[in-house]
Design a protein around this motif. Structure first.
Motif, PDB file in Angstrom:
ATOM      1  N   LEU A 156       0.834  -1.187   0.000  1.00 14.65           N
ATOM      2  CA  LEU A 156       0.000   0.000   0.000  1.00 14.65           C
ATOM      3  C   LEU A 156       0.876   1.246   0.000  1.00 14.65           C
ATOM      4  O   LEU A 156       1.813   1.342   0.795  1.00 14.65           O
ATOM      5  CB  LEU A 156      -0.892  -0.020   1.253  1.00 14.65           C
ATOM      6  CG  LEU A 156      -1.941   1.052   1.385  1.00 14.65           C
ATOM      7  CD1 LEU A 156      -3.008   0.866   0.318  1.00 14.65           C
ATOM      8  CD2 LEU A 156      -2.579   0.970   2.759  1.00 14.65           C
ATOM      9  N   ARG A 157       0.602   2.150  -0.892  1.00 15.40           N
ATOM     10  CA  ARG A 157       1.340   3.405  -0.973  1.00 15.40           C
ATOM     11  C   ARG A 157       0.461   4.542  -0.490  1.00 15.40           C
ATOM     12  O   ARG A 157      -0.768   4.460  -0.568  1.00 15.40           O
ATOM     13  CB  ARG A 157       1.780   3.684  -2.415  1.00 15.40           C
ATOM     14  CG  ARG A 157       2.688   2.634  -2.993  1.00 15.40           C
ATOM     15  CD  ARG A 157       4.061   2.681  -2.327  1.00 15.40           C
ATOM     16  NE  ARG A 157       4.822   1.484  -2.609  1.00 15.40           N
ATOM     17  CZ  ARG A 157       5.136   0.582  -1.706  1.00 15.40           C
ATOM     18  NH1 ARG A 157       4.753   0.712  -0.462  1.00 15.40           N
ATOM     19  NH2 ARG A 157       5.837  -0.484  -2.036  1.00 15.40           N
ATOM     20  N   GLU A 158       1.088   5.583  -0.031  1.00  9.01           N
ATOM     21  CA  GLU A 158       0.360   6.754   0.439  1.00  9.01           C
ATOM     22  C   GLU A 158      -0.517   7.320  -0.680  1.00  9.01           C
ATOM     23  O   GLU A 158      -0.119   7.361  -1.837  1.00  9.01           O
ATOM     24  CB  GLU A 158       1.358   7.816   0.902  1.00  9.01           C
ATOM     25  CG  GLU A 158       0.722   9.006   1.574  1.00  9.01           C
ATOM     26  CD  GLU A 158       1.736   9.971   2.124  1.00  9.01           C
ATOM     27  OE1 GLU A 158       1.356  11.115   2.381  1.00  9.01           O
ATOM     28  OE2 GLU A 158       2.909   9.590   2.295  1.00  9.01           O
ATOM     29  N   ASP A 159      -1.741   7.712  -0.318  1.00  4.89           N
ATOM     30  CA  ASP A 159      -2.717   8.330  -1.217  1.00  4.89           C
ATOM     31  C   ASP A 159      -3.357   7.357  -2.217  1.00  4.89           C
ATOM     32  O   ASP A 159      -3.999   7.783  -3.173  1.00  4.89           O
ATOM     33  CB  ASP A 159      -2.101   9.530  -1.952  1.00  4.89           C
ATOM     34  CG  ASP A 159      -3.144  10.566  -2.312  1.00  4.89           C
ATOM     35  OD1 ASP A 159      -4.055  10.784  -1.484  1.00  4.89           O
ATOM     36  OD2 ASP A 159      -3.056  11.137  -3.409  1.00  4.89           O
ATOM     37  N   MET A 160      -3.198   6.051  -2.015  1.00  4.80           N
ATOM     38  CA  MET A 160      -3.893   5.082  -2.864  1.00  4.80           C
ATOM     39  C   MET A 160      -5.340   4.967  -2.402  1.00  4.80           C
ATOM     40  O   MET A 160      -5.619   5.026  -1.213  1.00  4.80           O
ATOM     41  CB  MET A 160      -3.244   3.692  -2.755  1.00  4.80           C
ATOM     42  CG  MET A 160      -1.958   3.544  -3.522  1.00  4.80           C
ATOM     43  SD  MET A 160      -1.260   1.899  -3.322  1.00  4.80           S
ATOM     44  CE  MET A 160      -1.986   1.054  -4.692  1.00  4.80           C
ATOM     45  N   PRO A 161      -6.309   4.792  -3.310  1.00  2.00           N
ATOM     46  CA  PRO A 161      -7.706   4.627  -2.897  1.00  2.00           C
ATOM     47  C   PRO A 161      -7.904   3.271  -2.211  1.00  2.00           C
ATOM     48  O   PRO A 161      -7.474   2.244  -2.729  1.00  2.00           O
ATOM     49  CB  PRO A 161      -8.479   4.714  -4.213  1.00  2.00           C
ATOM     50  CG  PRO A 161      -7.493   4.385  -5.268  1.00  2.00           C
ATOM     51  CD  PRO A 161      -6.143   4.787  -4.760  1.00  2.00           C
ATOM     52  N   ILE A 162      -8.538   3.292  -1.034  1.00  2.25           N
ATOM     53  CA  ILE A 162      -8.745   2.043  -0.291  1.00  2.25           C
ATOM     54  C   ILE A 162     -10.197   1.802   0.104  1.00  2.25           C
ATOM     55  O   ILE A 162     -10.519   0.774   0.675  1.00  2.25           O
ATOM     56  CB  ILE A 162      -7.858   1.990   0.970  1.00  2.25           C
ATOM     57  CG1 ILE A 162      -8.085   3.198   1.849  1.00  2.25           C
ATOM     58  CG2 ILE A 162      -6.403   1.837   0.597  1.00  2.25           C
ATOM     59  CD1 ILE A 162      -7.387   3.137   3.188  1.00  2.25           C
ATOM     60  N   GLY A 163     -11.089   2.746  -0.170  1.00  2.84           N
ATOM     61  CA  GLY A 163     -12.479   2.546   0.202  1.00  2.84           C
ATOM     62  C   GLY A 163     -13.351   3.707  -0.224  1.00  2.84           C
ATOM     63  O   GLY A 163     -12.896   4.681  -0.821  1.00  2.84           O
ATOM     64  N   VAL A 164     -14.646   3.576   0.100  1.00  3.21           N
ATOM     65  CA  VAL A 164     -15.614   4.641  -0.169  1.00  3.21           C
ATOM     66  C   VAL A 164     -16.509   4.807   1.046  1.00  3.21           C
ATOM     67  O   VAL A 164     -16.742   3.852   1.789  1.00  3.21           O
ATOM     68  CB  VAL A 164     -16.466   4.345  -1.431  1.00  3.21           C
ATOM     69  CG1 VAL A 164     -15.651   4.439  -2.683  1.00  3.21           C
ATOM     70  CG2 VAL A 164     -17.130   2.994  -1.344  1.00  3.21           C
ATOM     71  N   ARG A 165     -16.993   6.044   1.252  1.00  4.48           N
ATOM     72  CA  ARG A 165     -17.894   6.286   2.378  1.00  4.48           C
ATOM     73  C   ARG A 165     -18.866   7.406   2.039  1.00  4.48           C
ATOM     74  O   ARG A 165     -18.595   8.252   1.198  1.00  4.48           O
ATOM     75  CB  ARG A 165     -17.133   6.616   3.638  1.00  4.48           C
ATOM     76  CG  ARG A 165     -16.475   7.954   3.646  1.00  4.48           C
ATOM     77  CD  ARG A 165     -15.836   8.265   5.000  1.00  4.48           C
ATOM     78  NE  ARG A 165     -14.875   9.330   4.861  1.00  4.48           N
ATOM     79  CZ  ARG A 165     -15.183  10.622   4.883  1.00  4.48           C
ATOM     80  NH1 ARG A 165     -16.423  10.994   5.058  1.00  4.48           N
ATOM     81  NH2 ARG A 165     -14.253  11.546   4.744  1.00  4.48           N
ATOM     82  N   VAL A 166     -20.005   7.374   2.720  1.00  6.45           N
ATOM     83  CA  VAL A 166     -21.062   8.376   2.564  1.00  6.45           C
ATOM     84  C   VAL A 166     -21.568   8.733   3.949  1.00  6.45           C
ATOM     85  O   VAL A 166     -21.747   7.854   4.796  1.00  6.45           O
ATOM     86  CB  VAL A 166     -22.228   7.826   1.710  1.00  6.45           C
ATOM     87  CG1 VAL A 166     -23.432   8.715   1.785  1.00  6.45           C
ATOM     88  CG2 VAL A 166     -21.822   7.643   0.282  1.00  6.45           C
ATOM     89  N   THR A 167     -21.814  10.006   4.173  1.00  6.85           N
ATOM     90  CA  THR A 167     -22.452  10.463   5.404  1.00  6.85           C
ATOM     91  C   THR A 167     -23.800  11.060   5.031  1.00  6.85           C
ATOM     92  O   THR A 167     -23.866  12.006   4.248  1.00  6.85           O
ATOM     93  CB  THR A 167     -21.591  11.523   6.116  1.00  6.85           C
ATOM     94  OG1 THR A 167     -20.316  10.947   6.404  1.00  6.85           O
ATOM     95  CG2 THR A 167     -22.241  11.965   7.411  1.00  6.85           C
TER      96      THR A 167
END
Length: 187
Positions: free
Chosen positions: A79-90
């Motif tokens: 894993l590298r810094e700033d890689m996309p790892i998920g999604v979220r909604v509030t």
């Protein structure tokens, strides 16, 4: 006005106030927000999975999700810094109430072998979290256009000061929670 919100304001507010023994109706716990999160794991490598997760969450919630990114590099996970790892909604306001209504009345009953939600998933501060293993329980998701099944974590944030008040609120709103066990006697 959303159906559950109207029912809460007209009927449940007074019932919860009496049940909890509160003097002022403004002390009655309320829903604040609902946070829906999905960590994709291998989604950092698969851009198609990330796009599918964004589309699925957007169709479920009616709101465009935010892509969460890694804060620092971890060599063991490649894993590298700033890689996309998920999604979220509030979700807040009327969209929150609409989603809660669809979750309780449509999605949860579609879970296979569903016998109620655990009553131990409270965090001690009046919030409740649950996990859904696949997005197919939501009727907005078309099985034919599914790229891969993904799971979601849903956190319901309330103004309740303790778990008992949150349990009462969610139970009155129609959440299918199992009965709470009383405190064990000291052995």
């Amino acid at each position: 006005m959303p159906r559950k919100k109207e029912k809460f304001n007209k009927e449940l507010l007074v019932e919860i106030q009496k049940e909890l023994g509160l003097a002022n109706p403004m002390q009655v716990p309320r829903l604040t927000k609902i946070v829906m999160n999905s960590g994709l794991g291998e989604g950092a490598k698969d851009a198609k999975l990330l796009d599918a997760a964004v589309q699925d969450m957007a169709s479920i919630t009616g709101q465009m999700p935010v892509i969460t990114r890694a804060k620092k590099s971890v060599a063991g996970f490649k894993l590298r810094e700033d890689m996309p790892i998920g999604v979220r909604v509030t979700l807040r306001g009327d969209m929150m109430w609409e989603f809660f209504d669809r979750l309780v009345s449509t999605a949860l009953p579609r879970i296979r072998d569903f016998r109620g939600l655990r009553s131990t998933s409270f965090d001690g501060r009046g919030n409740y979290s649950l996990g859904i293993t696949e997005q197919l329980v939501f009727p907005e998701i078309d099985y034919d256009n599914l790229y891969k099944t993904i799971g979601f974590d849903i956190t319901i944030v309330t103004t309740a000061e303790n778990d008992d008040a949150c349990y009462t609120l969610l139970k009155k709103l129609g959440m299918p929670l199992k009965e709470r066990k009383t405190a064990r006697a000291a052995v």
